[in-house]
Design a protein around this motif. Structure first.
Motif, PDB file in Angstrom:
ATOM      1  N   PHE A   5       0.839  -1.195   0.000  1.00 34.39           N
ATOM      2  CA  PHE A   5       0.000   0.000   0.000  1.00 34.39           C
ATOM      3  C   PHE A   5       0.877   1.250   0.000  1.00 34.39           C
ATOM      4  CE2 PHE A   5      -3.165  -2.829   2.401  1.00 34.39           C
ATOM      5  CZ  PHE A   5      -3.672  -3.288   1.202  1.00 34.39           C
ATOM      6  N   THR A   6       0.340   2.301  -0.556  1.00 36.81           N
ATOM      7  CA  THR A   6       1.074   3.564  -0.605  1.00 36.81           C
ATOM      8  C   THR A   6       0.056   4.692  -0.469  1.00 36.81           C
ATOM      9  OG1 THR A   6       2.391   5.014  -2.036  1.00 36.81           O
ATOM     10  CG2 THR A   6       0.947   3.480  -3.146  1.00 36.81           C
ATOM     11  N   ASP A   7       0.531   5.916  -0.245  1.00 38.27           N
ATOM     12  CA  ASP A   7      -0.420   7.037  -0.276  1.00 38.27           C
ATOM     13  C   ASP A   7      -0.087   7.964  -1.441  1.00 38.27           C
ATOM     14  OD1 ASP A   7       1.872   8.174   0.608  1.00 38.27           O
ATOM     15  OD2 ASP A   7       1.082   8.839   2.553  1.00 38.27           O
ATOM     16  N   ASP A   8       0.693   7.420  -2.368  1.00 33.17           N
ATOM     17  CA  ASP A   8       1.163   8.223  -3.501  1.00 33.17           C
ATOM     18  C   ASP A   8       0.325   7.902  -4.741  1.00 33.17           C
ATOM     19  OD1 ASP A   8       2.511   9.176  -5.749  1.00 33.17           O
ATOM     20  OD2 ASP A   8       4.491   8.912  -4.827  1.00 33.17           O
ATOM     21  N   TRP A   9      -0.468   8.855  -5.153  1.00 30.01           N
ATOM     22  CA  TRP A   9      -1.366   8.641  -6.293  1.00 30.01           C
ATOM     23  C   TRP A   9      -0.610   8.308  -7.569  1.00 30.01           C
ATOM     24  CZ3 TRP A   9      -6.481   7.967  -6.255  1.00 30.01           C
ATOM     25  CH2 TRP A   9      -7.178   8.348  -5.109  1.00 30.01           C
ATOM     26  N   GLN A  10       0.536   8.960  -7.759  1.00 30.85           N
ATOM     27  CA  GLN A  10       1.246   8.738  -9.020  1.00 30.85           C
ATOM     28  C   GLN A  10       1.845   7.328  -9.067  1.00 30.85           C
ATOM     29  OE1 GLN A  10       3.569  11.935 -10.518  1.00 30.85           O
ATOM     30  NE2 GLN A  10       4.535  10.667 -12.106  1.00 30.85           N
ATOM     31  N   GLU A  11       2.277   6.830  -7.894  1.00 30.15           N
ATOM     32  CA  GLU A  11       2.792   5.449  -7.846  1.00 30.15           C
ATOM     33  C   GLU A  11       1.700   4.464  -8.256  1.00 30.15           C
ATOM     34  OE1 GLU A  11       6.264   4.138  -4.760  1.00 30.15           O
ATOM     35  OE2 GLU A  11       4.395   4.854  -3.872  1.00 30.15           O
ATOM     36  N   ASP A  12       0.495   4.711  -7.772  1.00 30.13           N
ATOM     37  CA  ASP A  12      -0.626   3.841  -8.107  1.00 30.13           C
ATOM     38  C   ASP A  12      -0.928   3.924  -9.607  1.00 30.13           C
ATOM     39  OD1 ASP A  12      -3.106   2.257  -6.906  1.00 30.13           O
ATOM     40  OD2 ASP A  12      -3.889   3.636  -8.413  1.00 30.13           O
ATOM     41  N   ALA A  13      -0.873   5.134 -10.139  1.00 32.32           N
ATOM     42  CA  ALA A  13      -1.143   5.298 -11.577  1.00 32.32           C
ATOM     43  C   ALA A  13      -0.077   4.596 -12.410  1.00 32.32           C
ATOM     44  CB  ALA A  13      -1.214   6.783 -11.933  1.00 32.32           C
TER      45      ALA A  13
END
Ligand code: ATP
Ligand code: MG
Length: 379
Positions: A97-105
């Motif tokens: 899990f992460t809180d980084d939107w760009q990593e998820d994208a």
């Protein structure tokens, strides 16, 4: 702005969540939304707590993957915690899990699938998805070769989105990588392959995508039995409805049994392909009696499907749909009541009477059929 039933209620409970993936893409493309997927920087537990505080129903669909399903206004929303890939092997991914939107994208497959939109309507497009959508380009996020080796299903997903969004030439880098890595398709389970083939066939115009699957050597790895693109193109040109099984019946060549085994079709799907591929026996000039005879043996949807396979005969199809299915009015019981003893003879007489009933255009009544049975017995 994304409009969908229940979404405002969900956003009130989870204001930091964003709509991601297909719903953003299809909103921008002006296409109707079938469902809406969300992502959020909150942990799955936090998402569950927020939903329950807002008195919304939730289902812990895949907590290990970070997915919670919220039930709002009769709609299911999947809410997935932002993720990044830790390890991939071509089929599965280990995620964190992460809180980084760009990593998820960045772990999403194509630029047009990697956009997100928040509750205010602000669009987050980290990889040029809007431009690619406008240009009709399906482009991998990052290096095509790398992204395919992470997950070979992406080869087939490429053709799914190519079929829907591209009208011109494909992205050259994607095609080069697909040609090089096409054997990866052989590692995928039959279920995933068939489900992806169905999505490709569900596109309004799948012909170019299928031709590209052929020229890249991917189709030969999906179904070495081959396919008949011109036959499918003719079916579509006739204006046949977008029906995946009808299209598969037109496209597939070779033994259905072999294909069914290879793609693990359900029994129902295999039966549909078998029966729809039988050449249409009903010409558009068929009489009402011909129609009734055909319907006595075969259901209307099957006859209609077969007619689509052969020609565009709207009048014939309308008549088929409007003609009630004739039911042979005699049963074994009727014959025993006439004093014919139980046994194989009953079946033979029934078959003979049915033959006579069919010949007459399926209009003989119960009484007529009884009389005919007696005639046969006497003979
Ligand atoms: P559709 O309208 O066909 O459902 P979709 O974009 O919703 O299109 P899904 O297969 O439902 O496609 O996946 C949802 C989103 O999840 C995709 O838009 C993409 O961002 C991401 N995704 C799904 N599968 C993969 C994959 N194998 N690799 C990378 N990203 C993926
Ligand atoms: Mg989807």
């Amino acid at each position: 702005m994304i409009i969908f039933p229940g979404l405002d209620v969900l956003w009130a409970a989870l204001p930091e969540a964003r709509v991601v993936g297909g719903a953003v893409r299809d909103t921008l493309a002006g296409k109707p939304l079938a469902d809406v997927d969300m992502a959020s920087p909150l942990s799955p537990d936090e998402v569950m707590a927020r939903l329950s505080a807002a008195r919304l129903k939730s289902i812990p669909t895949g907590l290990a993957h970070g997915t919670v399903t919220a039930l709002v206004a009769g709609q299911h929303f999947e809410i997935t915690t932002l993720r990044r890939d830790v390890e991939t092997d071509g089929r599965h991914a280990l995620v964190a899990f992460t809180d980084d939107w760009q990593e998820d994208a960045a772990r999403r497959d194509f630029t047009i699938n990697a956009m997100s939109m928040d509750r205010t309507g602000t669009l987050y497009d980290y990889f040029g998805g809007v431009a690619d959508l406008q240009a009709g380009v399906v482009r991998f996020v990052g290096d095509a070769h790398t992204r395919i080796t992470e997950d070979y299903l992406r080869i087939l997903r490429f053709f799914r989105f190519f079929a829907r969004y591209t009208s011109g030439a494909p992205d050259a880098a994607a095609i080069a990588a697909i040609e090089e890595l096409r054997d990866g398709v052989l590692l995928l389970s039959a279920e995933r392959v068939w489900s992806e083939v169905k999505r490709i066939l569900a596109a309004e115009s799948p012909i170019a995508a299928l031709q590209l699957m052929h020229s890249t050597g991917v189709w030969a790895r999906v179904l070495p039995e081959g396919f008949d693109v011109p036959r499918l193109a003719a079916l579509i040109a006739r204006g046949a409805p977008v029906d995946v099984m009808l299209r598969a019946a037109a496209l597939f060549t070779g033994e259905i049994e072999t294909i069914a085994g290879r793609l693990k079709l359900s029994n129902e799907e295999a039966e549909i392909l078998q029966s729809w591929q039988i050449p249409n026996a009903l010409p558009p000039t068929a009489s009402d009696a011909d129609l009734r005879r055909a319907l006595a043996d075969t259901e209307a949807p099957t006859l209609i499907a077969r007619s689509w396979m052969s020609g565009n005969w709207p009048e014939l199809r309308t008549r088929l749909a409007a003609t009630p299915r004739p039911i042979f009015p005699l049963q074994g019981r009727d014959l025993t009541e006439l004093g014919i003893p139980q046994g194989p003879r009953i079946g033979k007489i029934l078959a003979a009477v049915r033959h006579w009933w069919l010949d007459g255009g399926c209009i003989a009544s119960h009484e007529d059929c009884r009389a005919q049975a007696l005639l046969i017995v006497v003979k």
